[in-house]
Design an enzyme around this catalytic site. Structure first.
Site, PDB file in Angstrom:
ATOM      1  N   GLY A 221       0.875  -1.167   0.000  1.00  0.00           N
ATOM      2  CA  GLY A 221       0.000   0.000   0.000  1.00  0.00           C
ATOM      3  C   GLY A 221       0.909   1.212   0.000  1.00  0.00           C
ATOM      4  N   CYS A 222       0.396   2.397  -0.289  1.00  0.00           N
ATOM      5  CA  CYS A 222       1.311   3.509  -0.471  1.00  0.00           C
ATOM      6  C   CYS A 222       0.620   4.853  -0.424  1.00  0.00           C
ATOM      7  CB  CYS A 222       1.998   3.412  -1.833  1.00  0.00           C
ATOM      8  SG  CYS A 222       2.802   1.864  -2.120  1.00  0.00           S
ATOM      9  N   GLY A 223       1.464   5.915  -0.397  1.00  0.00           N
ATOM     10  CA  GLY A 223       0.994   7.279  -0.557  1.00  0.00           C
ATOM     11  C   GLY A 223       1.670   7.920  -1.747  1.00  0.00           C
TER      12      GLY A 223
END
Lengths: 378, 534
Positions: free
Chosen positions: A30-32
């Site tokens: 998951g990431c930003g």
């Protein structure tokens, strides 16, 4: 603390090339995201993306942060800027020697860094500015871009301790293991100015970190940052293999980079149609279209079905012409876009945008599957 | 050819006159051991039996009969084929069909199957015949494959709340497309080859009119039309009454060329050249004359009552370049309006053969695995020739990709698809769509007794005897087929959604979604999938 869990480049490559292609693992994360572009090509300081991505600190876990910047090497804008990471000086000299066989080297220097508290065990980071040799010893049938791609792939496959992570002109990637704000400080990004920036904060869950595994992923002057999991990875990878792209990074983001290269550069499709391949309209939407559009999108889905990116994703991809943001077709990951004068911001969270642009003219969440394509003024 | 039960036409007459013939106790004179070592026994619960004689009327093998002297229904288990028709229709539940418990001395090499076959052949001197697909205990690779589902890192998608797409197009696809974009409108510049549109990645497999009766052909045609899929005529031609279902019909051209003419070729949405069949690779079709009635005769263009034997090879195809000529002859005959499929049995070199077929110009390659059914095949061939569909599929999909021609043809897999999970696994291995044949027959009552070749199917399926064929009502059969495909469709959607996918094309060839249990490294390498746990 993290150091013990981080793979060296050599260890990583052994893990990948030591097994058959179908046995290679795929990373899940998951990431930003954050991206900014100035349509007038006015330069933006590196502290802007660093500040904005730092706000999204909780979207990562310290196992990867990175940035891509366009317009950072104006004096060397006609040279391919190869960014390398190497386990040691020996690996670097091996890589350099191989590169010299195919390219004329104009400048070879370390990528400037400063020592920071949390960035430890950094590899040797180097940049080499090159042009293609007039008289090529091999691959004389390839065009310039294919030639560069071929050499990059060769180095990445053949030199165990070295990895080229960026290869475009007048652009570069800066990435590594750590939180992105630490990576930004480490690479002295505040000293760079660019007209497009993308930034990424990573939360990998099942594979050990390694410096090359951080986003952005780059090929020629394409760079991609990605939040999501591409559930169609298995077929995207095999489709790319049919077109001689070998996936070696154990991450699904890699396929996006190669698919962009295939569709836009080789098949000559527009950014819009490429986005429609990645996130096509549903059949019931297509059935309601006017005859000509219906034919076009029906054919698109028939022919490029294996290139569709299925699963939750928000991606930002950039090249020397502009920045594109795209969501999957049921918007399972966040993406916010904002405009202020000639600046356009894209991020996973609006707080990230507001941290560097408190009062945007316009701020919206693009619809599922609807690309936001921002072109630079020529 | 020799039959394990009864086959010749006089037997049919016997059946029709049965109540006159079987009016006494069973003959106690000498009978061959073949008859005494029978496979099934009928158990009739005399407390429940009301002597209504339903079983007698239902059994086309004359197992049940009315005993005048005893004034009650009796049975002769030696004739029982295990079709369960009497058991299913007994109004008081008085009948149970069981395996004959009589046992030979244990011998793991000389199993009763082999003994009985030797007895039969020694008695009558002929080729053993069978129906349906290979029933032997070879590995079933579907049962070694497990599917993935999303947890946390990617959300699973709920097909009841989100769109879920199964639409599939079969046919040759170009390498790339060209578009013209003007004023926000998109126009397609590339010209596409003809395609077959399917609402579900499932088609009704080739089962000729003759091998199964007209009622089921109407049912398949109507069901395919209602579902937006297609059915395949098989090699028996197309009855004039079914031409109106042409848009949902694949026309088959097999080595016997039965019923092939210009109108026939132009009647469907696709043409299939049948080279081989999974149940009997290397040999042609065999429709016993008993099954050739007026309708079949008209459609196949052969005399009533004559055996329809299609040759083992096509007599105009002795090599791949000949196949190319036939493919293009058919394309010319249909003015390039429909895709041409080539169906082969899954055999050892299937991958190389498929590659040749694609290069010869086929738009679709259909592969029939050794579990694929048939109306009649020599038992030895059915049980010993060919390879599993799963392995052939995996090898063919990979080979076509390695050679960069995978987009030039769609892959259709057939042969033993039993449930929607098999369909999902087949598509993940690389198939564009599947053919279902045996499942279609089971849907309308088939119990896999494997006696299709006798023409006396008590379920009214593999028979053209009017009294038996009447047992299939085309409307009811159609409804069952529609129900089957719809329910499989729902299940496929659920599995897709669980994997975090909302469109079938993202599953096609996506072997990351499969894991294997209990397979060797070599098998994993052929299937190109990871073992469970990796």
């Amino acid at each position: 603390m993290l150091g013990s869990r981080v793979f060296s480049i050599r260890e990583y490559k052994e893990k990948v090339f030591g097994q058959k292609d179908y046995m290679r693992e795929k990373d899940i994360s998951g990431c930003g995201l954050f991206g900014v572009i100035n349509k007038e090509k006015k330069l933006i300081s590196g502290s802007v993306p660093v500040t904005a991505i730092a706000v999204q600190h909780d979207r990562g876990n310290g196992l990867g942060g990175g940035f891509a910047a366009y317009g950072i090497y104006p004096e060397l804008s006609d040279k391919y800027a190869l960014h390398l990471m190497c386990d040691d000086k020996d690996a670097l000299s091996c890589a350099e020697e191989l590169i010299k066989k195919y390219f004329d080297v104009h400048l070879s220097e370390p990528i400037p860094t400063r020592s920071t508290v949390n960035i430890i065990n950094a590899p040797v980071l180097w940049r080499i500015f090159v042009t293609i040799k007039e008289n090529r010893s091999t691959w004389s049938n390839l065009d310039d871009y294919d030639y560069v791609v071929a050499v990059v792939m060769l180095v990445n496959k053949q030199i165990p301790g070295a990895y080229i992570f960026s290869s475009g002109k007048n652009m570069g990637a800066f990435k590594g293991v750590g939180f992105p704000e630490e990576i930004g400080e480490f690479f002295k990004l505040d000293e760079y100015k660019a007209y497009i920036w993308t930034a990424h904060n990573r939360f990998p869950t099942n594979t050990p970190g390694w410096w090359g595994g951080a986003h952005p992923f780059c090929l020629l002057d394409w760079s991609i940052v990605h939040n999501g999991e591409i559930s169609s990875y298995g077929i995207n990878k095999r489709y790319l293999a049919e077109h001689n792209y070998e996936c070696t990074l154990m991450t699904d983001t890699e396929v996006v980079a190669y698919l962009l290269d295939l569709f836009i550069r080789k098949h000559g499709l527009s950014k819009k149609m490429t986005c429609k391949i990645f996130a096509p309209p549903f059949w019931d939407e297509i059935d309601r279209m006017e005859e000509e559009e219906k034919q076009a999108y029906t054919a698109l889905r028939m022919v490029y079905g294996s290139g569709m990116l299925n699963g939750p994703f928000a991606i930002l991809f950039a090249n020397h012409e502009g920045l594109v943001g795209l969501n999957d077709r049921i918007k399972l990951r966040p993406l916010i876009v904002a405009e202020k004068d000639h600046d356009v911001f894209m991020a996973s969270e609006d707080c990230s945008i507001r941290s560097v642009c408190p009062d945007p003219d316009k701020l919206w969440a693009p619809k599922a599957g609807e690309p936001v394509i921002i072109e630079l003024k020529p | 050819m020799l039959d394990c039960g009864l086959v010749k036409s006089k037997c049919r007459k016997k059946f029709l006159k049965s109540k006159y013939i079987y009016t006494g106790v069973r003959a106690l004179l000498y009978q061959s051991i073949v008859q005494n070592y029978h496979d099934f026994v009928v158990e009739r619960n005399l407390d429940l039996c009301i002597n209504c004689r339903v079983c007698e009327r239902q059994c086309s093998y004359l197992v049940h009969y009315w005993d005048e002297n005893r004034q009650r229904v009796m049975h002769d288990s030696s004739k029982c084929v295990g079709c369960h028709r009497c058991e299913a229709l007994c109004p008081t539940g008085a009948i149970v069909i069981k395996r004959n418990p009589s046992q030979f001395r244990e011998n793991s090499h000389w199993k009763p199957w082999f003994l009985k076959n030797v007895y039969k052949q020694a008695e009558q001197g002929g080729v053993l015949l069978s129906g349906m697909g290979n029933p032997q205990p070879y590995p079933i690779y579907w049962d070694h494959l497990l599917l993935d589902a999303s947890q946390v890192t990617n959300p699973s998608i709920d097909p009841l709340r989100e769109p879920m797409e199964l639409r599939t197009y079969l046919g040759s696809k170009p390498d790339a497309l060209e578009f013209v974009e003007r004023d926000n409108k998109v126009n397609l510049k590339t010209k596409l080859s003809p395609q077959i549109k399917l609402n579900y990645p499932i088609m009704f497999s080739a089962m000729s009119y003759g091998s199964i009766n007209f009622n089921l052909h109407i049912a398949m045609a109507k069901a395919a039309t209602e579902l937006g899929i297609v059915y395949n005529t098989g090699e028996g031609g197309l009855h004039p009454d079914l031409y109106k279902y042409g848009p949902n019909t694949i026309i088959q051209v097999a080595s016997g060329r039965f019923g092939v003419h210009k109108d026939y070729l132009n009647a469907g949405c696709g043409i299939e050249i049948k080279i081989g069949q999974g149940a009997k690779p290397g040999i042609g079709g065999h429709l016993p004359g008993e099954k050739v009635d007026a309708g079949v005769s008209l459609t196949r263009m052969i005399p009533i009552g004559s055996d329809a034997l299609s040759p083992a090879p096509h007599h105009d195809i002795y090599s791949i370049e000949d196949l190319r000529q036939l493919i293009y002859a058919l394309k010319e005959a249909t003015e390039y309006r429909v895709p041409v499929s080539v169906k082969i049995a899954a055999v050892h070199n299937a991958a190389a053969i498929a590659s040749g077929i694609v290069r010869a110009g086929a738009d679709i390659v259909a592969i029939d695995g050794f579990r694929g059914g048939t109306g009649a095949a020599p038992t030895m061939i059915r049980d010993n020739v060919g390879i599993p569909a799963e392995l052939a599929l995996a090898a063919i999909d990979q080979r076509l990709r390695d050679e960069g021609v995978r987009n030039k043809a769609s892959i259709v897999i057939a042969g033993g698809i039993r449930c929607s999970a098999d369909v999902v696994k087949a598509i993940a291995l690389g198939a564009d769509a599947v053919y279902i044949g045996s499942a279609v027959l089971v849907a309308v009552g088939c119990t896999m007794c494997q006696r299709c070749y006798t023409g006396k199917c008590p379920w009214g399926i593999a028979t053209n005897v009017p009294a038996l064929a009447r047992r299939q009502n085309p409307e009811i059969a159609k409804r069952k087929l529609v129900n089957l495909v719809r329910s499989w469709g729902h299940e496929i959607e659920e599995m897709l959604g669980g994997m975090g996918l909302n469109s079938i094309e993202s599953l096609r060839g996506n072997r990351e979604k499969l894991r294997a249990v209990g397979l060797s490294e070599i098998e994993l390498d052929i299937l190109k999938i990871k073992p469970a746990g990796r």
